[in-house]
Design an enzyme around this catalytic site. Sequence first.
Site, PDB file in Angstrom:
ATOM      1  N   SER A  73      27.975  20.305  23.309  1.00 56.92           N
ATOM      2  CA  SER A  73      29.401  20.663  23.306  1.00 56.92           C
ATOM      3  C   SER A  73      30.226  19.575  23.983  1.00 56.92           C
ATOM      4  O   SER A  73      31.222  19.087  23.427  1.00 56.92           O
ATOM      5  CB  SER A  73      29.616  21.990  24.050  1.00 56.92           C
ATOM      6  OG  SER A  73      29.005  23.057  23.371  1.00 56.92           O
ATOM      7  N   ARG A 110      36.442  20.166  30.159  1.00 56.81           N
ATOM      8  CA  ARG A 110      36.087  21.578  30.335  1.00 56.81           C
ATOM      9  C   ARG A 110      37.215  22.498  29.851  1.00 56.81           C
ATOM     10  O   ARG A 110      36.957  23.594  29.347  1.00 56.81           O
ATOM     11  CB  ARG A 110      35.728  21.837  31.805  1.00 56.81           C
ATOM     12  CG  ARG A 110      34.853  23.053  32.015  1.00 56.81           C
ATOM     13  CD  ARG A 110      34.199  23.074  33.380  1.00 56.81           C
ATOM     14  NE  ARG A 110      32.853  22.559  33.353  1.00 56.81           N
ATOM     15  CZ  ARG A 110      31.756  23.309  33.140  1.00 56.81           C
ATOM     16  NH1 ARG A 110      31.854  24.598  32.929  1.00 56.81           N
ATOM     17  NH2 ARG A 110      30.562  22.755  33.134  1.00 56.81           N
ATOM     18  N   HIS A 146      36.752  22.625  26.193  1.00 60.87           N
ATOM     19  CA  HIS A 146      35.589  23.462  25.915  1.00 60.87           C
ATOM     20  C   HIS A 146      35.950  24.945  25.893  1.00 60.87           C
ATOM     21  O   HIS A 146      35.398  25.723  25.116  1.00 60.87           O
ATOM     22  CB  HIS A 146      34.526  23.184  26.989  1.00 60.87           C
ATOM     23  CG  HIS A 146      33.257  23.952  26.820  1.00 60.87           C
ATOM     24  ND1 HIS A 146      32.876  24.957  27.684  1.00 60.87           N
ATOM     25  CD2 HIS A 146      32.281  23.876  25.890  1.00 60.87           C
ATOM     26  CE1 HIS A 146      31.722  25.459  27.278  1.00 60.87           C
ATOM     27  NE2 HIS A 146      31.332  24.817  26.205  1.00 60.87           N
TER      28      HIS A 146
END
Lengths: 208, 208
Positions: A15, A38, A41
């Site tokens: 990812s 992040r 994500h």
Amino acid sequence: MTSYLQDGAEIYRRSFATIRAEADLGGLPADVARVAVRMIHACGMVDLVRDIAFSADAVANARAALLAGAPILCDATMVAAGVTRKRLPADNEVVCTLGDSRVPHLAARLETTRSAAAMELWRDHLEGSVVAIGNAPTSLFRLLEMIDAGAPRPAAVLGVPVGFIGAAESKEALAANDLGLEYLVVRGRRGGSAIAAAALNAIASEEE
Amino acid sequence: MTSYLQDGAEIYRRSFATIRAEADLGGLPADVARVAVRMIHACGMVDLVRDIAFSADAVANARAALLAGAPILCDATMVAAGVTRKRLPADNEVVCTLGDSRVPHLAARLETTRSAAAMELWRDHLEGSVVAIGNAPTSLFRLLEMIDAGAPRPAAVLGVPVGFIGAAESKEALAANDLGLEYLVVRGRRGGSAIAAAALNAIASEEE
């Protein structure tokens, strides 16, 4: 039935590799880039990076504050629920005052939203804290008013409220603040509790 | 300091009016459109509607199940935290098994993620439930495997996992299911706990 990857660590690795391959992180300092990865994500959108704005010491200040044991102040229970406790460097307290029984009365008295009224109960926690706002523009507006009026200052404000009425404006107000507040925001309508919690989690630990 | 709207009810009203003015809801049945509006509200993106896919009876089935007292099964604590309890028509139970102490052992034994392993603990709650998956593609994949292998069927599955590895594929698998599962998904990478909780909240109460 479709086959699928079941190795959690490998899912994370791929990812983050996909995000780093696709997102335009070139203009960001390394510490902000790691936070941006992040945040992306958490929402599935690599173009989020174009809306991220920040002050120079926001991530460093927030990180130092967490290491020193600062509390994390969240505007919504979803943000608080999204903070990964095992990433916190000092078993930091996670505070969300929105559900406090005094809030409805405060909101009525102050003629504002519950989200804004809940900020009044942050006063004793504000000094040197890390603020993560992922839901309510009125929380962010009210926080800025309080600090402008002399309330203690957090170490940094992660300002990611979401929505159509006041969200963009509240984040512009934070980014334009002349109170010396360190900030990280997602400009525009996008945001939300998952993105706010992801930013906090990225700052809390350098582990990917 | 910027002035801002502080009347919570008016903020909601203007938010939903903005969404209805901007989002292309024309192709949706009225019940799905109402759910889409609240999902858009949770993420700040009116173009989310183009990725929403659903089976004909998904919203009606989920609504009837909630009225009849069905439990709500969530893959992540953030989804569970986002379910507005006062909107629930039957004080419905909100279940999230991810934090159960048996999950790490189960994940090791089954050689899968904790999110997928946590599905095993849903078995006793599945029959006629409303499922809200807002985080982990492996939860959705594992749920489909379990039902394919004979596990009890939920009344509807809100499938909104987010991310770069498996998210789009897991939602395509749900939308293509030949198990007779009613579903609502957001195709592609976008999704998340806030959108999943918003869909559930919209179904739980017709109040805007």
